[in-house]
Design a protein around this motif. Structure first.
Motif, mmCIF file in Angstrom:
data_model
loop_
_atom_site.group_PDB
_atom_site.id
_atom_site.type_symbol
_atom_site.label_atom_id
_atom_site.label_comp_id
_atom_site.label_asym_id
_atom_site.label_seq_id
_atom_site.Cartn_x
_atom_site.Cartn_y
_atom_site.Cartn_z
ATOM 1 N N ALA A 138 0.854 -1.288 0.102
ATOM 2 C CA ALA A 138 -0.143 0.006 -0.066
ATOM 3 C C ALA A 138 0.894 1.313 0.091
ATOM 4 N N ASP A 139 0.459 2.215 -0.650
ATOM 5 C CA ASP A 139 0.965 3.581 -0.600
ATOM 6 C C ASP A 139 -0.002 4.554 -0.962
ATOM 7 N N PHE A 140 0.213 5.669 -0.178
ATOM 8 C CA PHE A 140 -0.774 6.880 -0.284
ATOM 9 C C PHE A 140 -2.250 6.504 -0.007
ATOM 10 N N GLY A 141 -2.276 5.639 0.930
ATOM 11 C CA GLY A 141 -3.605 4.964 1.457
ATOM 12 C C GLY A 141 -4.311 4.021 0.523
ATOM 13 N N ILE A 142 -3.719 3.660 -0.603
ATOM 14 C CA ILE A 142 -4.010 2.791 -1.500
ATOM 15 C C ILE A 142 -3.616 1.230 -1.737
ATOM 16 N N HIS A 143 -4.375 0.203 -1.463
ATOM 17 C CA HIS A 143 -3.595 -1.038 -1.461
ATOM 18 C C HIS A 143 -3.526 -1.505 -2.930
ATOM 19 N N PHE A 144 -2.163 -1.770 -3.345
ATOM 20 C CA PHE A 144 -2.275 -2.079 -4.878
ATOM 21 C C PHE A 144 -2.094 -3.620 -5.253
ATOM 22 N N TYR A 145 -1.171 -4.140 -4.581
ATOM 23 C CA TYR A 145 -0.758 -5.573 -5.169
ATOM 24 C C TYR A 145 -0.445 -6.330 -3.991
ATOM 25 N N LEU A 146 -0.115 -7.550 -4.177
ATOM 26 C CA LEU A 146 0.187 -8.733 -3.153
ATOM 27 C C LEU A 146 1.600 -9.249 -3.627
ATOM 28 N N VAL A 147 2.395 -9.417 -2.574
ATOM 29 C CA VAL A 147 3.989 -9.655 -2.680
ATOM 30 C C VAL A 147 4.239 -10.747 -1.788
ATOM 31 N N ALA A 148 4.951 -11.639 -2.091
ATOM 32 C CA ALA A 148 5.657 -12.792 -1.338
ATOM 33 C C ALA A 148 6.795 -13.068 -1.630
ATOM 34 N N LYS A 149 7.777 -13.452 -0.463
ATOM 35 C CA LYS A 149 9.315 -13.442 -0.662
ATOM 36 C C LYS A 149 9.666 -14.554 0.286
ATOM 37 N N TYR A 150 10.606 -15.470 -0.184
ATOM 38 C CA TYR A 150 11.037 -16.445 0.814
ATOM 39 C C TYR A 150 12.296 -16.081 1.535
ATOM 40 N N ARG A 151 12.502 -16.524 2.775
ATOM 41 C CA ARG A 151 13.387 -16.327 3.761
ATOM 42 C C ARG A 151 14.359 -17.115 3.844
ATOM 43 N N GLU A 152 15.725 -16.978 4.379
ATOM 44 C CA GLU A 152 16.589 -18.040 4.739
ATOM 45 C C GLU A 152 17.328 -18.724 3.606
ATOM 46 N N GLY A 153 17.151 -18.300 2.315
ATOM 47 C CA GLY A 153 17.505 -19.083 1.395
ATOM 48 C C GLY A 153 16.610 -20.132 0.703
ATOM 49 N N ARG A 154 15.681 -20.321 1.299
ATOM 50 C CA ARG A 154 14.677 -21.424 0.882
ATOM 51 C C ARG A 154 13.801 -21.058 -0.286
ATOM 52 N N SER A 155 14.435 -20.911 -1.309
ATOM 53 C CA SER A 155 13.482 -20.599 -2.557
ATOM 54 C C SER A 155 12.414 -21.696 -2.949
ATOM 55 N N ASP A 157 10.406 -23.157 -0.870
ATOM 56 C CA ASP A 157 9.217 -22.571 -0.438
ATOM 57 C C ASP A 157 8.458 -21.869 -1.396
ATOM 58 N N LEU A 158 9.038 -20.871 -1.880
ATOM 59 C CA LEU A 158 8.167 -19.881 -2.875
ATOM 60 C C LEU A 158 7.868 -20.563 -3.834
ATOM 61 N N GLU A 159 8.439 -21.835 -4.616
ATOM 62 C CA GLU A 159 8.229 -22.426 -5.606
ATOM 63 C C GLU A 159 7.114 -23.177 -5.380
ATOM 64 N N ARG A 160 6.870 -23.619 -4.059
ATOM 65 C CA ARG A 160 5.657 -24.436 -3.699
ATOM 66 C C ARG A 160 4.529 -23.699 -3.568
ATOM 67 N N LEU A 161 4.749 -22.316 -3.157
ATOM 68 C CA LEU A 161 3.507 -21.419 -2.719
ATOM 69 C C LEU A 161 2.999 -21.223 -4.303
ATOM 70 N N GLN A 162 4.142 -20.806 -5.133
ATOM 71 C CA GLN A 162 3.430 -20.302 -6.453
ATOM 72 C C GLN A 162 2.815 -21.585 -7.075
ATOM 73 N N GLY A 163 3.485 -22.675 -7.314
ATOM 74 C CA GLY A 163 2.823 -23.833 -7.934
ATOM 75 C C GLY A 163 1.499 -24.224 -7.454
ATOM 76 N N GLU A 164 1.385 -24.463 -6.028
ATOM 77 C CA GLU A 164 0.117 -25.155 -5.476
ATOM 78 C C GLU A 164 -1.011 -24.179 -5.038
ATOM 79 N N ASN A 182 10.352 -12.757 -9.938
ATOM 80 C CA ASN A 182 11.723 -12.068 -10.180
ATOM 81 C C ASN A 182 12.582 -12.567 -9.057
ATOM 82 N N ASP A 183 13.277 -13.348 -9.259
ATOM 83 C CA ASP A 183 14.182 -13.936 -8.342
ATOM 84 C C ASP A 183 13.683 -14.267 -6.870
#
Length: 254
Positions: A138-155, A157-164, A182-183
């Motif tokens: 969100a910025d300037f009071g508007i919610h724009f999009y959703l983002v997810a990121k992996y932590r601790e080098g566990r890419s 986990d993000l592949e699972r979230l994306q695919g499933e 992207n990365d």
């Protein structure tokens, strides 16, 4: 004739130290909220910046929100496009009112679906014990999009979230949403949000104010291709995601 360069930032003009080709000659370009240097420019990137800044008006065209852009140590003196095109700032740093009102109306229609998706993601992450974080941007009071990121080098986990979860969710709602990976970032973007819409709007406005323009788009990722296509010319870094899907197959090897 006015020359405008619509310029993506991350992984185009600078990148994290991990992505830099070498440690030599690097200069900090962007910082974390705690003040630590996070992104760096190589000598070639600094040379590109100088070339463009000397010859044209540079307009950052970025997924960064206002706070993150303020932590970029480069002198942007004109218009700025933020939040994947959700916000356009004028040279004084004020949001373009007409554009912001348009985005607010669109965002109101998408917020319930994005919140529902976020709840599903957080439940999935907790149940599967994944090293992920997800949030609405969100910025300037508007919610724009959703983002997810992996932590601790566990890419993985993000592949699972994306695919499933995320890819099927987006597929069911096409063309209302699109997925950008992207990365370590995965973004779910409503169809009404895009750098290309903001670039088209701003070109039209500035042509009205300034007359004929020469426009150049600079970016590295697939999501940048759409806004670059709005411009007269395009520049992309060799080895980038966009390069790999366009020009890489034209490279001839001995």
């Amino acid at each position: 004739m006015h020359r405008l360069v619509f310029l993506d930032l991350d992984d185009t003009l600078f990148q994290s130290r991990r992505k830099c080709p070498s440690a030599g000659g690097l200069r900090p370009a962007a910082y974390l909220a705690d003040g630590r240097a996070h992104s760096f420019m190589t000598a070639r990137q600094r040379s590109l910046w100088q070339l463009l800044d000397d010859q044209a008006t540079l307009i950052p065209t970025t997924a960064r929100d206002h706070d993150a852009l303020c932590r970029v140590d480069l002198p942007f003196r004109s218009w700025r496009i933020l939040d994947y095109g959700g916000v356009i700032l004028d040279p004084e740093g004020h949001p373009d009112g007409a554009w912001l009102a348009r985005m607010a109306a669109h965002a109101h229609d998408s917020l319930d679906e994005l919140n529902t998706l976020l709840d599903r993601i957080l439940t999935f992450v907790a149940q599967e014990r994944l090293a992920l974080q997800a949030r609405l941007i969100a910025d300037f009071g508007i919610h724009f999009y959703l983002v997810a990121k992996y932590r601790e080098g566990r890419s993985a986990d993000l592949e699972r979230l994306q695919g499933e979860l995320i890819a099927p969710w987006v597929a069911e709602r096409r063309p209302g949403y699109r997925l950008h990976r992207n990365d370590n970032n995965l973004a779910v973007l409503p169809a009404w949000l895009g750098k290309e819409w903001a670039v088209r709007y701003l070109i039209t406005r500035l042509e009205r104010d300034w007359g004929e323009l020469l426009t150049i788009g600079v970016g590295d990722s697939l999501s940048d291709g759409s806004f670059m296509a709005e411009c007269d010319y395009a520049i992309l870094p060799r080895g980038s995601q966009l390069f790999a899907t366009t020009l890489a197959n034209l490279v001839r090897r001995d």
